[in-house]
Design an enzyme around this catalytic site. Structure first.
Site, PDB file in Angstrom:
ATOM      1  N   ASP A 109       6.131  -4.192 -28.764  1.00  0.00           N
ATOM      2  CA  ASP A 109       5.734  -3.269 -29.820  1.00  0.00           C
ATOM      3  C   ASP A 109       4.804  -2.227 -29.193  1.00  0.00           C
ATOM      4  O   ASP A 109       4.364  -2.380 -28.049  1.00  0.00           O
ATOM      5  CB  ASP A 109       5.073  -4.038 -30.973  1.00  0.00           C
ATOM      6  CG  ASP A 109       5.142  -3.262 -32.287  1.00  0.00           C
ATOM      7  OD1 ASP A 109       5.504  -2.071 -32.256  1.00  0.00           O
ATOM      8  OD2 ASP A 109       4.821  -3.839 -33.341  1.00  0.00           O
ATOM      9  N   ASP A 144       5.635   4.557 -34.071  1.00  0.00           N
ATOM     10  CA  ASP A 144       5.927   5.048 -35.419  1.00  0.00           C
ATOM     11  C   ASP A 144       4.639   5.128 -36.227  1.00  0.00           C
ATOM     12  O   ASP A 144       3.586   4.665 -35.779  1.00  0.00           O
ATOM     13  CB  ASP A 144       6.949   4.123 -36.104  1.00  0.00           C
ATOM     14  CG  ASP A 144       6.555   2.658 -36.044  1.00  0.00           C
ATOM     15  OD1 ASP A 144       6.052   2.224 -34.980  1.00  0.00           O
ATOM     16  OD2 ASP A 144       6.729   1.931 -37.044  1.00  0.00           O
TER      17      ASP A 144
HETATM   18  N1  GUN Z   1       4.688  -4.593 -36.766  1.00  0.00           N
HETATM   19  C1  GUN Z   1       4.669  -4.905 -38.074  1.00  0.00           C
HETATM   20  N2  GUN Z   1       4.967  -3.804 -38.808  1.00  0.00           N
HETATM   21  C2  GUN Z   1       5.202  -2.800 -37.952  1.00  0.00           C
HETATM   22  C3  GUN Z   1       5.564  -1.429 -38.111  1.00  0.00           C
HETATM   23  O1  GUN Z   1       5.740  -0.916 -39.210  1.00  0.00           O
HETATM   24  N3  GUN Z   1       5.732  -0.705 -36.956  1.00  0.00           N
HETATM   25  C4  GUN Z   1       5.532  -1.260 -35.716  1.00  0.00           C
HETATM   26  N4  GUN Z   1       5.748  -0.501 -34.645  1.00  0.00           N
HETATM   27  N5  GUN Z   1       5.185  -2.531 -35.564  1.00  0.00           N
HETATM   28  C5  GUN Z   1       5.019  -3.298 -36.656  1.00  0.00           C
END
Ligand code: GUN
Length: 755
Positions: A109, A144
């Protein structure tokens, strides 16, 4: 329990170079799908759970996840690694797989979630994607902009817009690394749709549904379902959908039934830290437990009390394993349900486990599609939930579209009965699809003669009916050829000519379900769909001996037949010739009605085609093969599931009847414009033609166009660019799937036309 030292599992093999980043479907059940995602670190089977690994606090070692639990992919946070000098250096020099000691698929992420929690992050949009690429992750995530459920519409619109604006630079920075393109939009459905459409335009590999963590934390499962339905139908179907931050097994069945492919779970570790156990029916505290909710492998030798007595670290590690095992086993259950064609039923069963989930499920299955229910629902809601009422009122079109997106992907189950589950049964998508198809296609024959103003409705007993009814039907055909005969089933009226049709014939439920007294108003409304609303209804109870007498007495009393006054009608048998003639007509009608319903053919055309047709019947009088007057074997009714198998001879005959042009592209059909236009055509390119002609399956990537009404499980005709028939088979997918997928089987070929 200490570090994992037992048996090692081999490292995964990389996918083929040409397949990298591709996703294929191997089995589907409506929108539920089992897929394969091709990566450098193995082919990941989906639906999959990606455990969240915090590189600073590793509750369960990634190596153990791979070796012991067979977990093919995990997710960690690149922003945490980027911020931490030591981790960053190791990741850059040795790669993220080494850093974690994990050989499978690594997704990272981007720091968006940290921005949501802490307000901001210091890293740039391109910088964080480049960093993820540089440390060798398999699937990176762009930065995002998180949309929270408490934001105003204007604020959320900005998050959606900003995320879309960041997409091109993020894609460019990702190079050949697969990239996640999250969908935002809070709880505003039009913004979710805009986000899905906007992000779908770019070359992302996967679309996570973002911004749902606070929705799940507050148990707003109805909003969760709405978010899914306003996003997924608008995404390219060949990209997996990841429910960002969803790791509670309770949500898996519904999510998977609606098309989710990936989940990530920090819950297994977070919940373990405060002594909470995950179960498919909610969360339980270990403090109050004497028995385990589910006896998972990691606790077979101990009781909850034993675990409570452990030190904090050991207790947390054990409970994290417990939570992971429970989560994985619910995921396995969902996967098996997809294979069995029962994922919706699993979601239905699970919906009873939590009131908010039940609310979501009821909203999903009742409000979006059924106008009558909708209005009733609306009236009730106006009293106490104006927002919900307004939502249904204003967004009925969008929810109807979403519901159709579910229904159009259904195929009739080929095996097993349909267990009755109360009123939920009526709104199961495949039942909905079967009822809709029957209403759209079946027509009464409107023959002249006695009985033309009546309809006989047999009720009161489950099938199979043909043994009890076949003699009666021959006599009725002879004495009152204008009469329509229908059977009352718990999911609606079934014409006798289709008496073995799934799922109508195989509803498994208590006897009283079948013994329900027919309701004239309901019958009249249903008959109205077939243009039989004005006919007089004659009811006949199927239960008990003497069905022929009961039927003829009822017809006699109604003044339909006057020649037969005998109370024992069977005492007046037909002459052999009369009976054979009547049976042949019934067989012809049986096959004709199946061809109209299952091959989308025009009623009159089929009638003409079957003039002087003959049939091979089995010992019990059931039609096995249908032949045209020239002897060509065209179709075989399937005796197991009431379906119809097309032969190569039949495909040729039907192909020649086509009255409309060869399909061009992959348009979606609207309304009923496809009705009676024949089985869908699928246009295959020159490369694939010789293989299809040899009877090989049609693969994605070789399809140039298809008719808008092609649907999973349906018979379709395979043609080349000139429109010549090259084969026939069973479609595995929808037009959108045919357009977008690049890998996997699109049509299972049943016959090829050798040259
Ligand atoms: N992890 C939990 N929700 C989100 C999200 O909306 N975007 C991102 N990049 N990671 C997340």
């Amino acid at each position: 329990m200490g570090a994992w030292t037992e048996g090692r599992r081999d490292d995964p093999l990389p996918c083929r170079e040409v397949d990298r980043g591709l996703f294929e479907i191997t089995t589907r059940d409506g929108r539920g799908r089992i897929g394969r995602l091709h990566t450098e670190h193995g082919i990941l089977e989906t639906p999959a759970l990606l455990p969240v690994i915090n590189p600073n606090i590793r509750t369960i070692e990634p190596r153990e996840m791979w070796d012991r639990y067979g977990i093919g992919a995990l997710i960690t946070n690149s922003y945490i690694i980027w911020k931490h000098e030591g981790l960053k250096e190791t990741a850059i020099t040795e790669g993220v797989h080494k850093l974690l000691d994990y050989p499978g698929v690594v997704m990272t992420d981007s720091g968006t979630f940290q921005a949501y929690i802490y307000g901001d992050v210091e890293v740039g949009v391109e910088e964080i994607v480049e960093f993820q690429r540089s440390i060798g992750v398999d699937i990176a995530t762009m930065l995002d902009v998180f949309s929270r459920p408490d934001m105003t519409e204007g604020q959320v619109a900005k998050c959606v817009q900003e995320t879309i604006e960041r997409a091109p630079a993020s894609i460019a920075a990702s190079g050949t690394t697969m990239l996640n393109g999250p969908i935002q939009g809070g709880i505003f459905k039009h913004l979710r749709t805009e986000s899905a459409q906007g992000m779908g335009e770019f070359g992302f590999a996967i679309h996570p549904i973002g911004g749902i963590v606070p929705v799940m934390e507050r148990h707003l499962y109805k909003d969760y379902a709405k978010i899914m339905l306003s996003s997924l139908p608008y995404l390219p179907p060949n990209r997996p959908v990841h429910m960002f931050g969803c790791g509670h097994p309770m949500l898996f069945p519904m999510s998977i039934a609606l098309g989710a492919d990936l989940f990530d779970s920090a819950a297994y570790a977070l919940f373990a830290r405060d002594g909470r156990l995950l179960t498919p029916w909610g969360t339980q505290k270990i403090e109050s437990l004497v028995e385990w909710p589910e006896r998972m492998p990691c606790v077979v030798a101990c009781t909850p009390a034993d675990v409570r007595a452990l030190g904090m670290k050991e207790k947390t590690a054990l409970l994290a394993r417990y939570n992971l095992e429970v989560t994985l086993s619910e995921l396995d259950r969902c996967k098996q349900a997809i294979r069995d064609g029962t994922i919706w039923r699993l979601a239905e069963r699970r919906s009873h486990q939590h009131p908010a989930l039940r609310e979501a499920f009821l909203w999903l299955s009742t409000s979006p599609h059924n106008k009558k229910l909708n209005l009733q629902f609306l009236e009730e809601l106006v009293l106490d939930d104006r927002d919900a009422a307004r939502d249904i009122d204003q967004n009925a079109g969008q929810w109807e579209h979403a519901w159709n997106w579910i229904v159009e992907s259904q195929e009739s189950p080929r095996k097993g009965g349909e267990p009755w589950g109360g009123e939920d049964t009526q709104v199961r998508p495949h039942i909905n699809a079967a009822k809709k198809a029957l209403k759209e296609h079946w027509k009464p024959h409107n023959k002249e003669g006695k009985g033309a103003d009546e309809v006989l409705i047999a009720y009161g007993s489950s099938g199979p009916w043909r043994e009890r009814l076949s003699d009666l039907m021959a006599r009725l055909e002879h004495h009152c050829p204008g009469l329509e005969v229908m059977i009352q089933t718990p999911i609606g009226l079934l014409p006798y000519s289709l008496e073995d049709l799934n799922p109508f014939t195989h509803i498994d439920g208590p006897q009283w379900l079948w013994r329900r007294r027919p309701n004239p108003a309901v019958l009249r409304e249903e008959l109205g769909h077939y243009g039989l609303g004005e006919r007089r209804i004659i009811l006949v109870d199927l239960l008990g001996d003497g069905i022929q007498s009961r039927a003829f007495n009822a017809l006699h009393q109604a003044g339909v037949v006057d020649g037969i006054t005998d109370t024992d009608a069977s005492a007046q048998p037909l002459e052999k010739e009369q009976r054979d003639e009547a049976k042949l007509r019934l067989q012809r009608r049986h096959v004709a009605d199946k061809m109209v319903l299952l091959l989308n053919l025009k009623h009159d055309l089929v009638q003409t085609m079957l003039t002087d047709s003959t049939f091979v019947v089995n010992r019990l009088g059931r039609v096995k093969n249908a032949m045209l007057s020239n002897g060509t074997h065209i179709v075989s009714p399937r005796l197991t599931d009431g379906g119809l198998s097309l032969t190569t001879g039949g495909a040729l005959e039907i192909h020649a009847l086509r009255e409309i042009p060869i399909p061009n592209g992959f348009e979606k059909g609207g309304g009923g414009s496809h009705l009676s236009k024949g089985p869908a055509w699928v246009v295959v390119n020159d490369d694939a033609e010789p293989f299809v002609r040899q009877g090989r399956n049609v693969f994605h990537g070789f399809i140039l166009a298809c008719d808008s009404w092609v649907s999973p499980g349906d018979t379709c005709l395979l043609v080349n660019q000139k429109g010549e028939l090259i084969g026939h088979g069973i479609s595995q997918c929808t037009p959108a799937d045919m357009q977008h997928f690049q890998k996997g089987v699109a049509v299972k070929t049943r016959g090829g036309m050798a040259q």
